[in-house]
Motif scaffolding. Sequence first.
Motif, mmCIF file in Angstrom:
data_model
loop_
_atom_site.group_PDB
_atom_site.id
_atom_site.type_symbol
_atom_site.label_atom_id
_atom_site.label_comp_id
_atom_site.label_asym_id
_atom_site.label_seq_id
_atom_site.Cartn_x
_atom_site.Cartn_y
_atom_site.Cartn_z
ATOM 1 N N SER A 187 0.847 -1.192 0.000
ATOM 2 C CA SER A 187 0.000 0.000 0.000
ATOM 3 C C SER A 187 0.885 1.246 0.000
ATOM 4 N N VAL A 188 0.281 2.395 -0.291
ATOM 5 C CA VAL A 188 1.013 3.657 -0.264
ATOM 6 C C VAL A 188 1.422 3.970 1.179
ATOM 7 N N SER A 189 0.601 3.606 2.148
ATOM 8 C CA SER A 189 0.951 3.822 3.560
ATOM 9 C C SER A 189 2.213 3.059 3.929
ATOM 10 N N GLU A 190 2.291 1.809 3.496
ATOM 11 C CA GLU A 190 3.486 1.011 3.759
ATOM 12 C C GLU A 190 4.693 1.605 3.029
ATOM 13 N N LEU A 191 4.487 2.075 1.809
ATOM 14 C CA LEU A 191 5.555 2.730 1.061
ATOM 15 C C LEU A 191 6.071 3.948 1.822
ATOM 16 N N ALA A 192 5.167 4.771 2.344
ATOM 17 C CA ALA A 192 5.565 5.965 3.095
ATOM 18 C C ALA A 192 6.377 5.589 4.333
ATOM 19 N N ARG A 193 5.962 4.554 5.051
ATOM 20 C CA ARG A 193 6.711 4.122 6.239
ATOM 21 C C ARG A 193 8.126 3.693 5.867
ATOM 22 N N LYS A 194 8.244 2.930 4.803
ATOM 23 C CA LYS A 194 9.565 2.438 4.402
ATOM 24 C C LYS A 194 10.453 3.572 3.898
ATOM 25 N N VAL A 195 9.872 4.535 3.196
ATOM 26 C CA VAL A 195 10.648 5.671 2.701
ATOM 27 C C VAL A 195 11.153 6.506 3.873
ATOM 28 N N ARG A 196 10.296 6.734 4.854
ATOM 29 C CA ARG A 196 10.715 7.506 6.028
ATOM 30 C C ARG A 196 11.812 6.783 6.797
ATOM 31 N N ARG A 197 11.746 5.466 6.819
ATOM 32 C CA ARG A 197 12.746 4.673 7.545
ATOM 33 C C ARG A 197 14.034 4.512 6.740
ATOM 34 N N ASP A 198 13.908 4.197 5.442
ATOM 35 C CA ASP A 198 15.066 3.816 4.631
ATOM 36 C C ASP A 198 15.576 4.909 3.697
#
Length: 67
Positions: free
Chosen positions: A27-38
Amino acid sequence: MFEGIAEPTGGIVDRDDLRTGKSVCQSVSELARKVRRDGDGYFYLATGAWPENTPSINLIEKWKTIG
């Protein structure tokens, strides 16, 4: 993904061809979490998860709640 901005490439990759699940998002939400982390890089979003008629998304700006 570059400087927190996501843009679809139009390319389709079979999930079995990816060597790691670290960059796969459902999902886009999961994408946002990973981008903020990685940070910046290549991320793979599930087919159909990208919002229709949306050329790009800023994933590091603070999200606004719906009033």
